[in-house]
Design a protein around this motif. Structure first.
Motif, PDB file in Angstrom:
ATOM      1  N   TRP A 151     -13.822   1.326  -2.654  1.00 15.37           N
ATOM      2  CA  TRP A 151     -12.610   0.620  -2.232  1.00 15.37           C
ATOM      3  C   TRP A 151     -11.448   1.574  -2.028  1.00 15.37           C
ATOM      4  CZ3 TRP A 151     -13.316  -3.768  -0.144  1.00 15.37           C
ATOM      5  CH2 TRP A 151     -14.357  -4.609  -0.578  1.00 15.37           C
ATOM      6  N   LYS A 152     -11.428   2.662  -2.777  1.00 13.68           N
ATOM      7  CA  LYS A 152     -10.388   3.668  -2.572  1.00 13.68           C
ATOM      8  C   LYS A 152     -10.487   4.247  -1.160  1.00 13.68           C
ATOM      9  CE  LYS A 152      -8.847   8.224  -4.195  1.00 13.68           C
ATOM     10  NZ  LYS A 152      -9.166   9.370  -5.085  1.00 13.68           N
ATOM     11  N   LEU A 153     -11.709   4.444  -0.675  1.00 14.21           N
ATOM     12  CA  LEU A 153     -11.922   4.953   0.679  1.00 14.21           C
ATOM     13  C   LEU A 153     -11.550   3.909   1.718  1.00 14.21           C
ATOM     14  CD1 LEU A 153     -13.115   7.129   2.626  1.00 14.21           C
ATOM     15  CD2 LEU A 153     -15.326   6.008   2.317  1.00 14.21           C
ATOM     16  N   VAL A 154     -12.022   2.674   1.522  1.00 11.79           N
ATOM     17  CA  VAL A 154     -11.827   1.619   2.514  1.00 11.79           C
ATOM     18  C   VAL A 154     -10.350   1.261   2.688  1.00 11.79           C
ATOM     19  CG1 VAL A 154     -12.316  -0.803   3.043  1.00 11.79           C
ATOM     20  CG2 VAL A 154     -14.120   0.653   2.160  1.00 11.79           C
ATOM     21  N   LEU A 155      -9.562   1.360   1.614  1.00 11.25           N
ATOM     22  CA  LEU A 155      -8.169   0.936   1.670  1.00 11.25           C
ATOM     23  C   LEU A 155      -7.218   2.005   2.198  1.00 11.25           C
ATOM     24  CD1 LEU A 155      -7.960  -1.108  -1.654  1.00 11.25           C
ATOM     25  CD2 LEU A 155      -8.181  -1.968   0.690  1.00 11.25           C
ATOM     26  N   LEU A 156      -7.740   3.181   2.548  1.00 10.83           N
ATOM     27  CA  LEU A 156      -6.894   4.185   3.192  1.00 10.83           C
ATOM     28  C   LEU A 156      -6.513   3.690   4.591  1.00 10.83           C
ATOM     29  CD1 LEU A 156      -8.805   7.471   2.246  1.00 10.83           C
ATOM     30  CD2 LEU A 156      -6.655   6.646   1.270  1.00 10.83           C
ATOM     31  N   PRO A 157      -5.220   3.695   4.945  1.00  9.97           N
ATOM     32  CA  PRO A 157      -4.793   3.129   6.238  1.00  9.97           C
ATOM     33  C   PRO A 157      -5.539   3.714   7.437  1.00  9.97           C
ATOM     34  CG  PRO A 157      -2.890   3.586   4.862  1.00  9.97           C
ATOM     35  CD  PRO A 157      -4.068   4.169   4.147  1.00  9.97           C
ATOM     36  N   LYS A 158      -5.711   5.031   7.451  1.00  6.12           N
ATOM     37  CA  LYS A 158      -6.391   5.661   8.580  1.00  6.12           C
ATOM     38  C   LYS A 158      -7.846   5.220   8.664  1.00  6.12           C
ATOM     39  CE  LYS A 158      -7.240  10.196  10.676  1.00  6.12           C
ATOM     40  NZ  LYS A 158      -7.032  11.658  10.523  1.00  6.12           N
ATOM     41  N   VAL A 159      -8.497   5.088   7.515  1.00  8.69           N
ATOM     42  CA  VAL A 159      -9.893   4.651   7.492  1.00  8.69           C
ATOM     43  C   VAL A 159     -10.002   3.216   7.987  1.00  8.69           C
ATOM     44  CG1 VAL A 159     -11.876   4.170   5.984  1.00  8.69           C
ATOM     45  CG2 VAL A 159     -10.552   6.270   5.680  1.00  8.69           C
ATOM     46  N   VAL A 160      -9.045   2.371   7.627  1.00  8.23           N
ATOM     47  CA  VAL A 160      -9.038   0.982   8.119  1.00  8.23           C
ATOM     48  C   VAL A 160      -9.007   0.963   9.649  1.00  8.23           C
ATOM     49  CG1 VAL A 160      -7.696  -1.155   8.216  1.00  8.23           C
ATOM     50  CG2 VAL A 160      -7.984   0.030   6.042  1.00  8.23           C
ATOM     51  N   LEU A 161      -8.156   1.792  10.236  1.00  7.95           N
ATOM     52  CA  LEU A 161      -8.043   1.822  11.694  1.00  7.95           C
ATOM     53  C   LEU A 161      -9.290   2.414  12.345  1.00  7.95           C
ATOM     54  CD1 LEU A 161      -4.320   2.949  12.057  1.00  7.95           C
ATOM     55  CD2 LEU A 161      -5.265   0.652  12.331  1.00  7.95           C
ATOM     56  N   LEU A 162      -9.891   3.408  11.706  1.00  6.29           N
ATOM     57  CA  LEU A 162     -11.137   3.976  12.230  1.00  6.29           C
ATOM     58  C   LEU A 162     -12.276   2.960  12.136  1.00  6.29           C
ATOM     59  CD1 LEU A 162     -10.861   7.609  10.812  1.00  6.29           C
ATOM     60  CD2 LEU A 162     -10.684   6.912  13.213  1.00  6.29           C
TER      61      LEU A 162
END
Length: 455
Positions: A227-238
């Protein structure tokens, strides 16, 4: 200066990145075996996935299955793949990447064979239930093999993962291109069972081969949270980028062949040739785009943004949209498909290294554990798009027609392209402001004053 190598790995303190030097000029035996193993799963899984299209709907109709249920049977594969990829990516270090890869191939091969004998099952609910069950289990095997495949490749090629992924997309494209005609030929010549049994046996033969040649990569479980990875804004957009590309591609499966047959009055046998335009342009351009992404990492953001916007424009022109008042021509349709294949590659190939780079910038530990998280996330988002694209596309096609449906479907790519573009502009502005504050005259005078007082 704190940046990582093109594939996402951080150079050690000695200054030279790992796997640079001799390994960068010549592949090791382990790397060659890894490429061979992953190429085999890319090709075999895609060819098994794509053989259903030409004949399964008609066979299911004979069993009393409605078109809606047939669509759900196709869609359940992507949905189960989505859920399984998230779980397996999180536990790849506990299961083992090699075991997950080989076990996934074994399950996929067995389920492909089982799907080939379902015509012996009584019609009605029993047939429908077994179709869902076998298709879901096949999705579990596919998710395991592909998630492990991404992780192993990123581990074996830390500094040029985009180049390798792009090159291997040739085998993915070949599988998608050869699957329908090969499946149709075997079906017409030998009946329903032979296409599935033949290809399932080929996959099973590859299992012991890959057990012998695929290197084993040791890994230490990481404390980093999914969840730490998924909630990164850039990762959400990717993730939105992955979803939009997959949804756009999936939209074409249930709609494009119907439109071609109706609009251009082509014989059914020529429909597959029209699909070649997209598949070949994607497969042939992917290695070049991967090389650019690795050698010139700063181009990734431009590829992502321009690829999304170009995909949106192409889907708007595919019909074309009625608002343009342009009569659809076969040559123009094929040309737009070729451009869609290229634009999809522009956005899809840089995503994996960009997510890795973002994770490293936010303090994630390097290793197979993180690669598993990223691989699972990539596969899951692609599968979610593969479920949403045909489902929404079929509905829009039925209500509005292909021309408007394709234009609306391109909105996903437009949204992702604009969103990631705005993010990169905001990020560059913030970094520029931070840099100017650090180098302001006031700071320089204060630094000079402090140095003078120390002396």
């Amino acid at each position: 200066m704190g940046t990582r190598a093109a594939g996402g790995e951080q150079p050690p303190e000695g200054g030279m990145p790992e796997a640079v030097g001799e390994q960068s000029r010549r592949l090791t035996k382990e790397q060659l075996f890894t490429v061979a193993a992953t190429a085999s799963i890319n090709f075999s899984s895609m060819i098994c996935y794509s053989i259903l299209g030409p004949f399964f709907p008609s066979e299911a109709e004979k069993k009393g299955v409605s078109n809606t249920i047939v669509g759900l049977i196709f869609g359940c594969f992507a949905l189960v793949n989505f859920l399984t990829s998230l779980i397996l990516g999180n536990y790849i270090t506990h299961i083992g990447a090699k075991f997950m890869f080989v076990a996934g191939m074994f399950v996929s091969g067995c389920m492909t064979i089982l799907f080939g004998i379902l015509d012996k099952v009584p019609s009605g609910p029993v047939f429908i239930g077994l179709c869902f069950l076998v298709r879901a289990m096949d999705a579990v095997g596919f998710a395991a093999a592909m998630t492990a495949s991404f992780s192993i490749l990123a581990k074996a090629f830390p500094n040029n993962i985009a180049t390798v992924l792009g090159s291997l997309e040739i085998f993915t494209g070949l599988g998608l291109v050869l699957g329908p005609p090969l499946g149709g030929f075997l079906y017409q010549s030998f009946g329903y069972e032979v296409p599935f049994i033949t290809l399932g046996c080929v996959v099973l033969v590859l299992v012991p081969v890959n057990m012998c040649i695929l290197p084993k990569y040791d890994a230490i479980p990481s404390k980093d949270s999914f969840w730490k990875l998924v909630l990164l804004p850039k990762v959400v957009l990717l993730c939105l980028t992955i979803f939009s590309l997959s949804a756009c591609l999936g939209f074409l499966d249930p709609t494009m062949s119907l439109f071609i047959l109706k609009k251009f009055k082509l014989p059914a046998g020529y429909v597959g040739l029209v699909f070649l335009g997209l598949a070949l342009s994607y497969s042939l351009s992917s290695p070049l785009l991967g090389l650019l992404s690795d050698k010139l990492p700063y181009l990734r953001k431009w590829l992502l943004v321009s690829g999304g916007l170009m995909t949106a424009l192409c889907f708007f022109m595919l019909g074309p949209a009625p608002v343009l008042h342009i009569e659809s021509q076969l040559w123009m349709f094929v040309l737009v498909l070729v451009l869609i294949g290229f634009s999809l590659g522009m956005s899809a190939i840089p995503v994996f290294p960009e997510i890795l780079h973002c994770a490293y910038e936010n303090g994630f530990e390097e290793g197979l554990s993180l690669l598993g998280l990223v691989s699972g996330l990539f596969s899951a988002m692609w599968s979610l798009g593969a479920f949403a694209g045909p489902t929404l596309g079929g509905f829009l096609y039925e209500k509005l027609g292909f021309e408007w449906a394709s234009a609306i479907q391109g909105g996903w790519a437009l949204l992702s392209g604009l969103a990631i573009g705005i993010f990169y502009i905001t990020e560059a502005t913030r970094r520029s402001s931070s840099s100017s504050l650090q180098n302001s005259p006031g700071n320089n005078e204060e630094r000079t004053h402090l140095m003078g007082s120390e002396t």
